[in-house]
Motif scaffolding. Structure first.
Motif, PDB file in Angstrom:
ATOM      1  N   LEU A  33       0.926  -0.964  -0.119  1.00 19.38           N
ATOM      2  CA  LEU A  33       0.047   0.003   0.104  1.00 19.38           C
ATOM      3  C   LEU A  33       0.752   1.363   0.092  1.00 19.38           C
ATOM      4  O   LEU A  33       0.652   2.261  -0.894  1.00 19.38           O
ATOM      5  N   ALA A  34       1.988   1.279   0.908  1.00 15.64           N
ATOM      6  CA  ALA A  34       2.977   2.379   0.747  1.00 15.64           C
ATOM      7  C   ALA A  34       3.319   2.680  -0.486  1.00 15.64           C
ATOM      8  O   ALA A  34       3.546   3.945  -0.966  1.00 15.64           O
ATOM      9  N   LEU A  35       3.887   1.556  -1.183  1.00 20.56           N
ATOM     10  CA  LEU A  35       4.503   1.596  -2.292  1.00 20.56           C
ATOM     11  C   LEU A  35       3.471   2.067  -3.530  1.00 20.56           C
ATOM     12  O   LEU A  35       3.819   3.047  -4.385  1.00 20.56           O
ATOM     13  N   ALA A  36       2.130   1.567  -3.636  1.00 19.78           N
ATOM     14  CA  ALA A  36       1.043   2.214  -4.513  1.00 19.78           C
ATOM     15  C   ALA A  36       0.920   3.530  -4.155  1.00 19.78           C
ATOM     16  O   ALA A  36       0.645   4.481  -5.204  1.00 19.78           O
ATOM     17  N   LEU A  37       1.025   4.143  -2.817  1.00 19.62           N
ATOM     18  CA  LEU A  37       0.701   5.629  -2.612  1.00 19.62           C
ATOM     19  C   LEU A  37       1.875   6.298  -3.213  1.00 19.62           C
ATOM     20  O   LEU A  37       1.740   7.625  -3.636  1.00 19.62           O
ATOM     21  N   VAL A  38       3.131   5.839  -2.905  1.00 22.97           N
ATOM     22  CA  VAL A  38       4.227   6.700  -3.547  1.00 22.97           C
ATOM     23  C   VAL A  38       4.320   6.616  -4.993  1.00 22.97           C
ATOM     24  O   VAL A  38       4.246   7.892  -5.698  1.00 22.97           O
ATOM     25  N   LEU A  42       3.932  10.178  -6.995  1.00 17.39           N
ATOM     26  CA  LEU A  42       4.704  10.488  -8.218  1.00 17.39           C
ATOM     27  C   LEU A  42       3.878  11.045  -9.624  1.00 17.39           C
ATOM     28  O   LEU A  42       4.421  11.859 -10.184  1.00 17.39           O
ATOM     29  N   ARG A  43       3.051  10.064  -9.813  1.00 19.60           N
ATOM     30  CA  ARG A  43       2.378  10.507 -11.083  1.00 19.60           C
ATOM     31  C   ARG A  43       1.582  11.935 -10.830  1.00 19.60           C
ATOM     32  O   ARG A  43       1.610  12.447 -11.791  1.00 19.60           O
ATOM     33  N   ALA A  44       0.911  11.999  -9.677  1.00 19.13           N
ATOM     34  CA  ALA A  44       0.042  13.118  -9.517  1.00 19.13           C
ATOM     35  C   ALA A  44       0.987  14.271  -9.406  1.00 19.13           C
ATOM     36  O   ALA A  44       0.550  15.462 -10.176  1.00 19.13           O
ATOM     37  N   GLY A  45       2.350  14.133  -9.056  1.00 12.46           N
ATOM     38  CA  GLY A  45       3.052  15.339  -8.953  1.00 12.46           C
ATOM     39  C   GLY A  45       3.924  15.503 -10.280  1.00 12.46           C
ATOM     40  O   GLY A  45       4.893  16.355 -10.285  1.00 12.46           O
ATOM     41  N   GLU A  46       3.544  14.862 -11.145  1.00 12.28           N
ATOM     42  CA  GLU A  46       4.530  14.521 -12.619  1.00 12.28           C
ATOM     43  C   GLU A  46       5.952  14.791 -12.229  1.00 12.28           C
ATOM     44  O   GLU A  46       6.724  15.279 -12.879  1.00 12.28           O
ATOM     45  N   LEU A  47       6.369  13.734 -11.268  1.00 11.45           N
ATOM     46  CA  LEU A  47       7.809  13.761 -10.990  1.00 11.45           C
ATOM     47  C   LEU A  47       8.281  12.328 -11.666  1.00 11.45           C
ATOM     48  O   LEU A  47       7.747  11.330 -11.286  1.00 11.45           O
ATOM     49  N   THR A  48       9.289  12.607 -12.249  1.00  8.39           N
ATOM     50  CA  THR A  48       9.649  11.638 -13.317  1.00  8.39           C
ATOM     51  C   THR A  48      11.181  11.318 -12.951  1.00  8.39           C
ATOM     52  O   THR A  48      11.719  12.020 -11.990  1.00  8.39           O
ATOM     53  N   SER A  49      11.955  10.613 -13.733  1.00  6.33           N
ATOM     54  CA  SER A  49      13.110  10.478 -13.759  1.00  6.33           C
ATOM     55  C   SER A  49      14.177  11.545 -13.994  1.00  6.33           C
ATOM     56  O   SER A  49      15.372  11.575 -13.546  1.00  6.33           O
ATOM     57  N   LEU A  50      13.794  12.510 -14.373  1.00  9.34           N
ATOM     58  CA  LEU A  50      14.283  13.771 -14.681  1.00  9.34           C
ATOM     59  C   LEU A  50      14.290  14.410 -12.870  1.00  9.34           C
ATOM     60  O   LEU A  50      15.397  15.478 -12.995  1.00  9.34           O
ATOM     61  N   HIS A  51      13.738  14.238 -12.238  1.00 11.61           N
ATOM     62  CA  HIS A  51      13.500  14.711 -10.919  1.00 11.61           C
ATOM     63  C   HIS A  51      14.202  14.042  -9.879  1.00 11.61           C
ATOM     64  O   HIS A  51      14.527  14.383  -9.026  1.00 11.61           O
ATOM     65  N   LEU A  52      13.871  12.581 -10.027  1.00 17.39           N
ATOM     66  CA  LEU A  52      14.438  11.642  -8.927  1.00 17.39           C
ATOM     67  C   LEU A  52      14.597  10.114  -9.584  1.00 17.39           C
ATOM     68  O   LEU A  52      13.977   9.890 -10.485  1.00 17.39           O
ATOM     69  N   THR A  53      15.207   9.334  -8.601  1.00 21.37           N
ATOM     70  CA  THR A  53      15.166   7.940  -8.914  1.00 21.37           C
ATOM     71  C   THR A  53      14.662   7.110  -7.628  1.00 21.37           C
ATOM     72  O   THR A  53      14.830   7.470  -6.551  1.00 21.37           O
ATOM     73  N   PHE A  81       0.457  15.373  -1.462  1.00 21.11           N
ATOM     74  CA  PHE A  81      -0.467  14.082  -2.021  1.00 21.11           C
ATOM     75  C   PHE A  81      -0.378  13.107  -0.866  1.00 21.11           C
ATOM     76  O   PHE A  81      -2.001  12.568  -0.595  1.00 21.11           O
ATOM     77  N   LEU A  82       0.259  12.703  -0.387  1.00 21.94           N
ATOM     78  CA  LEU A  82       0.138  11.545   0.648  1.00 21.94           C
ATOM     79  C   LEU A  82      -0.565  12.136   1.941  1.00 21.94           C
ATOM     80  O   LEU A  82      -1.531  11.191   2.318  1.00 21.94           O
ATOM     81  N   ARG A  83      -0.650  13.144   2.274  1.00 24.85           N
ATOM     82  CA  ARG A  83      -1.545  13.660   3.339  1.00 24.85           C
ATOM     83  C   ARG A  83      -2.954  13.569   2.826  1.00 24.85           C
ATOM     84  O   ARG A  83      -4.052  13.288   3.856  1.00 24.85           O
ATOM     85  N   THR A  84      -3.419  13.983   1.652  1.00 32.85           N
ATOM     86  CA  THR A  84      -4.783  13.975   0.968  1.00 32.85           C
ATOM     87  C   THR A  84      -5.095  12.513   1.040  1.00 32.85           C
ATOM     88  O   THR A  84      -6.192  12.208   1.197  1.00 32.85           O
ATOM     89  N   ALA A  85      -4.087  11.633   0.354  1.00 32.79           N
ATOM     90  CA  ALA A  85      -4.506  10.322   0.275  1.00 32.79           C
ATOM     91  C   ALA A  85      -4.813   9.680   1.218  1.00 32.79           C
ATOM     92  O   ALA A  85      -5.832   8.588   1.256  1.00 32.79           O
TER      93      ALA A  85
END
Length: 207
Positions: A33-38, A42-53, A81-85
């Motif tokens: 569940l934690a992995l799914a939320l993460v 990442l998708r909601a924040g449009e965070l990609t490999s350009l921002h992080l690994t 996002f995590l607090r809202t979810a």
């Protein structure tokens, strides 16, 4: 490391994320569940490999931010996002099955070895994320947070009072408790007790 491909040592911000607290879930469910939320964050924040690994560990996920990104803004977006979810999930779950997420951050040198990041910064973030609070944050009561952020002192100096962090993570003030960082001590799995700073998204009861 003979025969392994080792990259240069570069200063990175490492952020560990894991589920914590509550009654134990069926095997693997809490971690999944934690992995799914993460992943959703990442998708909601449009965070990609350009921002992080993203690096999956046995006890959670470690995110290593790319050099030169807006760290306060991106961490604030992730936590927001995590607090809202978690609030939405917990509204439909009994108290002893509440979803609790902890986020922990440190910064330091990391190296890419055989396709994985290693270094003290990665281990410190993981250990801090899995640690136990040795005493409650200043002014805090026993209420368990939906989301708790733990930062090492050096990261808190850079991030703690930054306007982008507060704008991204500190919204909806009327439904939550105090949104500032408070000093805590954390007992790590190896027995050490370290100083850290805690930010907690604790829902208050309607009056």
């Amino acid at each position: 490391m003979t025969g392994l491909r080792v990259g240069p040592a570069i200063r990175r911000l490492a952020v560990a994320v894991r589920a914590c607290g509550g009654r134990p879930e069926p095997a693997g469910e809490s971690t999944g569940l934690a992995l799914a939320l993460v992943e959703a964050a990442l998708r909601a924040g449009e965070l990609t490999s350009l921002h992080l690994t993203r690096q999956v560990e046995v006890d959670g996920t470690v995110l290593l931010f790319a050099v030169g990104v807006d760290e306060p803004g991106l961490i604030g977006r992730l936590v927001g996002f995590l607090r809202t979810a978690t609030r939405r999930l917990n509204a439909r779950r009994p108290a002893d099955r509440a979803v609790r997420i902890r986020v922990a951050g440190d910064e330091g040198l990391a190296m890419l070895v055989a396709g994985r990041f290693v270094g003290e910064v990665v281990e410190t973030a993981r250990l801090l994320c899995a640690g136990t609070l040795d005493r409650p944050a200043t002014g805090e009561r026993a209420a368990a947070p939906d989301v708790e952020v733990l930062l090492t002192p050096r990261v808190r100096r850079d991030l703690g009072d930054h306007d982008r962090w507060r704008a991204r993570a500190g919204g909806e003030h009327g439904q939550y408790g105090e949104d500032s960082f408070a000093p805590v001590r954390v007992r790590l799995a190896d027995g050490r007790i370290v100083d850290a700073w805690s930010w907690r998204a604790v829902r208050t009861r309607p009056r």
